[in-house]
Enzyme design. Structure first.
Site, PDB file in Angstrom:
ATOM      1  N   GLY A 144      -2.408   7.296  60.217  1.00 17.49           N
ATOM      2  CA  GLY A 144      -3.039   8.257  59.304  1.00 17.49           C
ATOM      3  C   GLY A 144      -4.396   7.791  58.817  1.00 17.49           C
ATOM      4  O   GLY A 144      -5.188   8.569  58.283  1.00 17.49           O
ATOM      5  N   CYS A 200       3.014   5.656  65.093  1.00 18.56           N
ATOM      6  CA  CYS A 200       4.356   5.071  65.104  1.00 18.56           C
ATOM      7  C   CYS A 200       5.058   5.318  66.437  1.00 18.56           C
ATOM      8  O   CYS A 200       5.948   4.577  66.809  1.00 18.56           O
ATOM      9  CB  CYS A 200       5.185   5.606  63.957  1.00 18.56           C
ATOM     10  SG  CYS A 200       5.275   7.386  63.951  1.00 18.56           S
TER      11      CYS A 200
HETATM   12  N1  LIG Z   1       5.756  10.801  59.851  1.00 18.24           N
HETATM   13  C1  LIG Z   1       5.237  10.608  61.072  1.00 18.24           C
HETATM   14  O1  LIG Z   1       5.790  11.037  62.111  1.00 18.24           O
HETATM   15  C2  LIG Z   1       3.970   9.823  61.243  1.00 18.24           C
HETATM   16  C3  LIG Z   1       3.524   9.596  62.528  1.00 18.24           C
HETATM   17  C4  LIG Z   1       2.392   8.825  62.725  1.00 18.24           C
HETATM   18  C5  LIG Z   1       1.713   8.296  61.651  1.00 18.24           C
HETATM   19  N2  LIG Z   1       2.157   8.549  60.399  1.00 18.24           N
HETATM   20  C6  LIG Z   1       1.396   7.964  59.276  1.00 18.24           C
HETATM   21  O2  LIG Z   1       2.227   7.077  58.519  1.00 18.24           O
HETATM   22  C7  LIG Z   1       1.794   7.088  57.152  1.00 18.24           C
HETATM   23  C8  LIG Z   1       2.984   7.448  56.269  1.00 18.24           C
HETATM   24  O3  LIG Z   1       3.467   8.712  56.642  1.00 18.24           O
HETATM   25  P1  LIG Z   1       4.939   9.207  56.258  1.00 18.24           P
HETATM   26  O4  LIG Z   1       5.210  10.355  57.156  1.00 18.24           O
HETATM   27  O5  LIG Z   1       5.886   8.053  56.220  1.00 18.24           O
HETATM   28  O6  LIG Z   1       4.682   9.746  54.769  1.00 18.24           O
HETATM   29  P2  LIG Z   1       5.783  10.062  53.644  1.00 18.24           P
HETATM   30  O7  LIG Z   1       7.113  10.325  54.250  1.00 18.24           O
HETATM   31  O8  LIG Z   1       5.151  11.094  52.777  1.00 18.24           O
HETATM   32  O9  LIG Z   1       5.897   8.702  52.853  1.00 18.24           O
HETATM   33  C9  LIG Z   1       4.828   8.217  52.077  1.00 18.24           C
HETATM   34  C10 LIG Z   1       5.361   7.166  51.116  1.00 18.24           C
HETATM   35  O10 LIG Z   1       4.275   6.676  50.339  1.00 18.24           O
HETATM   36  C11 LIG Z   1       4.603   6.774  48.946  1.00 18.24           C
HETATM   37  N3  LIG Z   1       3.351   7.047  48.227  1.00 18.24           N
HETATM   38  C12 LIG Z   1       2.729   8.219  48.034  1.00 18.24           C
HETATM   39  N4  LIG Z   1       1.571   8.037  47.389  1.00 18.24           N
HETATM   40  C13 LIG Z   1       1.470   6.713  47.159  1.00 18.24           C
HETATM   41  C14 LIG Z   1       0.543   5.895  46.511  1.00 18.24           C
HETATM   42  N5  LIG Z   1      -0.590   6.390  45.986  1.00 18.24           N
HETATM   43  N6  LIG Z   1       0.785   4.566  46.445  1.00 18.24           N
HETATM   44  C15 LIG Z   1       1.889   4.020  46.981  1.00 18.24           C
HETATM   45  N7  LIG Z   1       2.824   4.761  47.620  1.00 18.24           N
HETATM   46  C16 LIG Z   1       2.612   6.072  47.699  1.00 18.24           C
HETATM   47  C17 LIG Z   1       5.605   7.873  48.847  1.00 18.24           C
HETATM   48  O11 LIG Z   1       6.415   7.639  47.707  1.00 18.24           O
HETATM   49  P3  LIG Z   1       7.370   8.790  47.124  1.00 18.24           P
HETATM   50  O12 LIG Z   1       8.266   9.216  48.236  1.00 18.24           O
HETATM   51  O13 LIG Z   1       8.097   8.103  46.060  1.00 18.24           O
HETATM   52  O14 LIG Z   1       6.443   9.868  46.676  1.00 18.24           O
HETATM   53  C18 LIG Z   1       6.412   7.664  50.138  1.00 18.24           C
HETATM   54  O15 LIG Z   1       7.379   6.672  49.951  1.00 18.24           O
HETATM   55  C19 LIG Z   1       0.627   8.094  57.086  1.00 18.24           C
HETATM   56  O16 LIG Z   1      -0.566   7.369  57.296  1.00 18.24           O
HETATM   57  C20 LIG Z   1       0.899   8.997  58.279  1.00 18.24           C
HETATM   58  O17 LIG Z   1      -0.269   9.642  58.731  1.00 18.24           O
HETATM   59  C21 LIG Z   1       3.276   9.286  60.163  1.00 18.24           C
END
Ligand SMILES: NC(=O)c1ccc[n+]([C@@H]2O[C@H](COP(=O)([O-])OP(=O)(O)OC[C@H]3O[C@@H](n4cnc5c(N)ncnc54)[C@H](OP(=O)(O)O)[C@@H]3O)[C@@H](O)[C@H]2O)c1
Length: 146
Positions: free
Chosen positions: A111, A141
Site C-alpha cells: 500500500g 502480500c
Molecule cells: N488486504 C489485502 O489483500 C492487501 C493486499 C496487498 C497489500 N495490502 C496492504 O497492506 C496494508 C494493510 O492492509 P490491510 O488490508 O491489512 O488493512 P486493514 O485490514 O484495514 O488493517 C489495518 C490495521 O491497521 C490498524 N490501523 C489503522 N490506522 C492505524 C494507525 N493510524 N496506526 C496504527 N494502526 C492503524 C487497524 O486497526 P483497527 O482494526 O483497530 O482499526 C488495523 O488493525 C496496506 O498497506 C494495504 O494496502 C493489503
C-alpha cells in the site's frame, strides 16, 4: 537470541504476518497494535500477543470493552528489533520518522509507494539485496510467497 518483532496494524495482513512470525524458531512477537477493540483484538489476546494502541487517545474504548492493553506504539518500539507495518497505506511517512527515532528496522506493505524505502522486496527477485537493510517494502502480500 530471538528477533523481537512488533506488528503495527493487526488487520487483514497484520494478523497473518503475526502468525507467520510466531511460527519461526528465531523470532518472537513482542506486541501487536490496534486502534479499536474489535474482534481481532480479542483474537490477538487469545493467541497470547500483547496488545498496544497507536496513542493514549485510543485507551478509553479498550477500557470500556474490558480489553487490557500493554501500552502505546512508542512503548512497543522500545522492546522491538523490527516492526512489520501493516497499517492502511499512506501512513508510512509518519511512521517511518518514528521508527527511525527509535532505531527500529521496518517492513511495509504494498500500500506504500516504492519511494518510501527505495527498496521493494520480492523473495524470488532480490532476496540477497535485502540483507542488512533497515527499511524495505514488500511488493504485495500475494507476491512474497509468505
Ligand atoms: N488486504 C489485502 O489483500 C492487501 C493486499 C496487498 C497489500 N495490502 C496492504 O497492506 C496494508 C494493510 O492492509 P490491510 O488490508 O491489512 O488493512 P486493514 O485490514 O484495514 O488493517 C489495518 C490495521 O491497521 C490498524 N490501523 C489503522 N490506522 C492505524 C494507525 N493510524 N496506526 C496504527 N494502526 C492503524 C487497524 O486497526 P483497527 O482494526 O483497530 O482499526 C488495523 O488493525 C496496506 O498497506 C494495504 O494496502 C493489503
Amino acid at each position: 537470541m530471538k528477533v523481537k518483532v512488533a506488528i503495527n496494524g493487526y488487520g487483514t495482513i497484520g494478523k497473518r504476518v503475526a502468525d507467520a512470525v510466531a511460527a519461526q524458531d528465531d523470532m518472537e512477537i513482542v506486541g501487536v497494535v490496534k486502534t479499536r477493540p474489535s474482534f481481532e483484538a480479542r483474537i490477538a489476546k487469545e493467541k497470547g500477543y500483547d496488545l498496544y494502541v497507536p496513542s493514549n487517545e485510543n485507551n478509553e474504548e479498550f477500557k470500556k470493552s474490558k480489553i487490557d492493553i500493554s501500552g502505546t506504539l512508542v512503548d512497543l518500539l522500545e522492546k522491538a528489533d523490527i516492526v512489520i507495518d501493516a497499517t492502511p497505506g499512506d501512513t508510512g511517512e509518519e511512521y517511518k520518522k518514528l521508527y527511525e527515532k527509535h532505531g527500529v528496522k521496518a517492513i511495509w506493505q504494498g500500500g506504500e509507494e516504492h519511494e518510501l524505502t527505495g527498496f521493494s522486496f520480492n523473495s524470488e527477485a532480490n532476496y540477497s539485496d535485502a540483507i542488512g537493510r533497515d527499511f524495505a517494502r514488500v511488493v504485495s502480500c500475494n507476491t512474497t510467497g509468505s
